[in-house]
Design a protein around this motif. Sequence first.
Motif, PDB file in Angstrom:
ATOM      1  N   LEU A   1       0.835  -1.205   0.000  1.00 23.91           N
ATOM      2  CA  LEU A   1       0.000   0.000   0.000  1.00 23.91           C
ATOM      3  C   LEU A   1       0.870   1.257   0.000  1.00 23.91           C
ATOM      4  O   LEU A   1       0.564   2.237  -0.682  1.00 23.91           O
ATOM      5  CB  LEU A   1      -0.904   0.013   1.238  1.00 23.91           C
TER       6      LEU A   1
ATOM      7  N   GLU B   1       2.359   1.680  -3.441  1.00 22.52           N
ATOM      8  CA  GLU B   1       1.303   2.129  -4.370  1.00 22.52           C
ATOM      9  C   GLU B   1       1.038   3.623  -4.171  1.00 22.52           C
ATOM     10  O   GLU B   1       0.874   4.373  -5.129  1.00 22.52           O
ATOM     11  CB  GLU B   1       0.004   1.340  -4.124  1.00 22.52           C
ATOM     12  N   LYS B   2       1.013   4.011  -2.901  1.00 18.89           N
ATOM     13  CA  LYS B   2       0.756   5.416  -2.582  1.00 18.89           C
ATOM     14  C   LYS B   2       1.878   6.301  -3.140  1.00 18.89           C
ATOM     15  O   LYS B   2       1.619   7.334  -3.747  1.00 18.89           O
ATOM     16  CB  LYS B   2       0.664   5.576  -1.062  1.00 18.89           C
TER      17      LYS B   2
ATOM     18  N   THR C   1      -0.085   4.447  -8.257  1.00 18.40           N
ATOM     19  CA  THR C   1      -0.753   3.462  -9.114  1.00 18.40           C
ATOM     20  C   THR C   1      -0.980   2.146  -8.355  1.00 18.40           C
ATOM     21  O   THR C   1      -0.235   1.827  -7.424  1.00 18.40           O
ATOM     22  CB  THR C   1       0.091   3.095 -10.352  1.00 18.40           C
ATOM     23  N   ARG C   2      -1.987   1.414  -8.792  1.00 20.18           N
ATOM     24  CA  ARG C   2      -2.233   0.075  -8.245  1.00 20.18           C
ATOM     25  C   ARG C   2      -1.371  -0.928  -8.989  1.00 20.18           C
ATOM     26  O   ARG C   2      -1.117  -0.755 -10.184  1.00 20.18           O
ATOM     27  CB  ARG C   2      -3.700  -0.307  -8.425  1.00 20.18           C
TER      28      ARG C   2
ATOM     29  N   LEU D   1      -0.973  -7.534  -8.545  1.00 24.81           N
ATOM     30  CA  LEU D   1      -0.307  -8.268  -7.461  1.00 24.81           C
ATOM     31  C   LEU D   1       0.087  -9.685  -7.865  1.00 24.81           C
ATOM     32  O   LEU D   1       0.928 -10.294  -7.222  1.00 24.81           O
ATOM     33  CB  LEU D   1      -1.217  -8.295  -6.227  1.00 24.81           C
TER      34      LEU D   1
END
Lengths: 84, 287
Positions: free
Chosen positions: A49, A52-53, A57-58, A61
């Motif tokens: 997380l 990503e932050k 972007t996501r 996984l």
Amino acid sequence: MKTEQEIKEVLRQWVLTKSKKVTDSELKFDTHLLETRILSSLHVMELILEVEKMKGTRFNLKNIKPGVFNSIDTIYSSFFGSPA
Amino acid sequence: MSQDISKVAKILTAQSIKGFYNPFTHIKFPETLDRRNWFTSPELISIYGSSEWEALSEEQRQTLSFFETVNFFSLNVHGEKSLLEGLSRRLYDNNDADVTDYIHHFIDEENKHMYFFGTFCEKYAGKIYPDRKLIFPREYAEGEEEFLFFIKVFVFEEIVDYYNVTAARDERVMALSREINANHHEDEARHLAFGRVILNNLFKTYSPQWSTETLAGVREYIKNYYMTTWREYYNPDIYIDMGLAHPYDLVSRTFESTKAKEHRATASRASLNYLKKCRIIEENFEL
């Protein structure tokens, strides 16, 4: 935009905050985080997380392999080192 | 396995047989759903009571309740996939035929639940939110891996059950969601009973042989697992789908808020009290 050193330092500070198993002076960018159990599987979700932050972007996984989280160096090279 | 577990497994097997149902006809899934509905209790929504919540219209709050439910059901799909893997590995792995019998029912029921949760997510949201958990191999003391498997089942199911019961009893919540939550709770009541007995038994059997370091590690793992499990209830993907600003900051801010901590304490109290009663943990901890 942050430099490589700045991003690695943000990650290093994150690890120091989350893990009580390593001191500031002990934790280097190439310190092994999983073998030494500085980080556990349970920390990794939070770390994903955080990354990503930072990237905004996501991730897919399914493409993430355990080796990615070996050290701050490998986290950097896997997520920030080259265009996704 | 102790006689207690054997006895409990036998009773639960009889109840599972009595309540057996066909998952493919048990719950009717309409073609479409109107998102102007409450899909879960507003009080269970991660940002409930925050300034972001206050800024939303009633319709937006209901849409948020839809995505929160998709997240909750997605967590259940991921949790039950791991559970099915773990339970399957344990089939015929002990000398207790009653326990093996019950594990067959446990697997059957978890597979049904996953079908309900997965169908809802795929049919109405077109997706299941991805799992951010990764498991890395490590070495364990004798009985430690077995104990940690069942502690994960315990923590996951106890928190889920709090949400199931709250949503199932809430008349504001739309019928399909209430039905899925109610059905899950009904089956989970047996799984929780089994989990509690087996957990206590495993701890009594193995913990006296563990070193002080292993025991401390197990207790730390339990606390961290609670935190990790709870973190999944604050998923930035929900906020991205809702178009809320700064979704990752919102996750951190909401998770750390007093209101969220109080909510987690309430929802975790019964399970923590049980672990304390069994001396698995020494004291309840803040979540």
